[in-house]
Design an enzyme around this catalytic site. Sequence first.
Site, PDB file in Angstrom:
ATOM      1  CG  LEU A   3      -1.772   1.304   1.637  1.00  0.00           C
ATOM      2  CD1 LEU A   3      -2.535   1.534   0.427  1.00  0.00           C
ATOM      3  CD2 LEU A   3      -2.466   0.980   2.537  1.00  0.00           C
ATOM      4  CE1 TYR A  24      -1.383   0.542  -7.409  1.00  0.00           C
ATOM      5  CE2 TYR A  24      -2.733   1.517  -5.665  1.00  0.00           C
ATOM      6  CZ  TYR A  24      -2.722   0.863  -6.841  1.00  0.00           C
ATOM      7  OH  TYR A  24      -3.713   1.343  -7.825  1.00  0.00           O
ATOM      8  CG  HIS A  25      -0.538   6.305  -1.420  1.00  0.00           C
ATOM      9  ND1 HIS A  25      -2.082   6.748  -2.014  1.00  0.00           N
ATOM     10  CD2 HIS A  25      -0.166   7.391  -0.711  1.00  0.00           C
ATOM     11  CE1 HIS A  25      -2.326   8.136  -1.375  1.00  0.00           C
ATOM     12  NE2 HIS A  25      -1.307   8.483  -0.770  1.00  0.00           N
ATOM     13  CG  HIS A  26       4.985   7.265  -1.668  1.00  0.00           C
ATOM     14  ND1 HIS A  26       4.833   8.673  -1.365  1.00  0.00           N
ATOM     15  CD2 HIS A  26       5.420   6.538  -0.508  1.00  0.00           C
ATOM     16  CE1 HIS A  26       5.135   9.069  -0.126  1.00  0.00           C
ATOM     17  NE2 HIS A  26       5.040   7.765   0.828  1.00  0.00           N
TER      18      HIS A  26
END
Length: 271
Positions: A145, A148-150
């Site tokens: 998470l 992937y978010h970055h």
Amino acid sequence: MAILSIIQETLQPLYREIEANYTLQQTAAFTSRLWYVPYISCVLYLLAVYLGTRWMSTRSPYSFRPLLVLWNFVLTIVSMMGAYVMVPELYRYFTERGYVASVCTSAIHLQPMLSFWSLIFVLSKIFEFGDTFFIIVRKTPLRFLHWYHHVTVCIISWYSLSIKSTAAHWYCAMNLSVHSIMYSYYFLKALQVTMPTVVATAITLLQLLQFVLGFAVTLVATQQYVSGEPCFTDTWLCILGLTIYGSYFLLFCKFFCDKYLKKPTKKTKEQ
């Protein structure tokens, strides 16, 4: 209130200079001309994550506490300044022109400070890759998470501004608002201030709300665009926005359930 007044008086000359000379075209031209920057940055970031994790696998964790305190303090201030500028302007436009207009029309782009802080925002997404450095060297769990978010925020933010997307201002304002609170929390934690669990829980709920609103904003823009109504977006951004915000919501829901709702196992307690 006194602190806000001091900040406002200090920044007023700078704001006047920006308002007199800055335009959306400068942000759009910069991000479209350097369209490859987020992709190269993300590839280098993922490579650094892989190599850094392997390198630390045979080493003891490092603290870097003073640097961590400074890091979170800087990101807190930048997020607060951006939210302080963007949220009131976006709210004013929303109340005066309506929700659809605030998501789709180009008039909001005439606000120089919004365009300027949108550019600061997309550049900060690359700067925020440094968050992962502290996770790796301190040997705290690195979740899918997190990286992937970055990566996805960096790409969609840069692209949305390069095509002069009006919805991009919503994305920026929401993210800066949540990050103002989140990095304040990390700053206090880095100072070893004891924080109740309810604070972390509330921040995760705010993030979930942000993703719901982001999905809703993208959905409105998509509906307007597909129906042929005026809206500054394109097919790629509609698909990317709906997919990314939908995946954020699902991943953060799982994170929220695992962290705050499930009973910890014996192994988790030991860790």
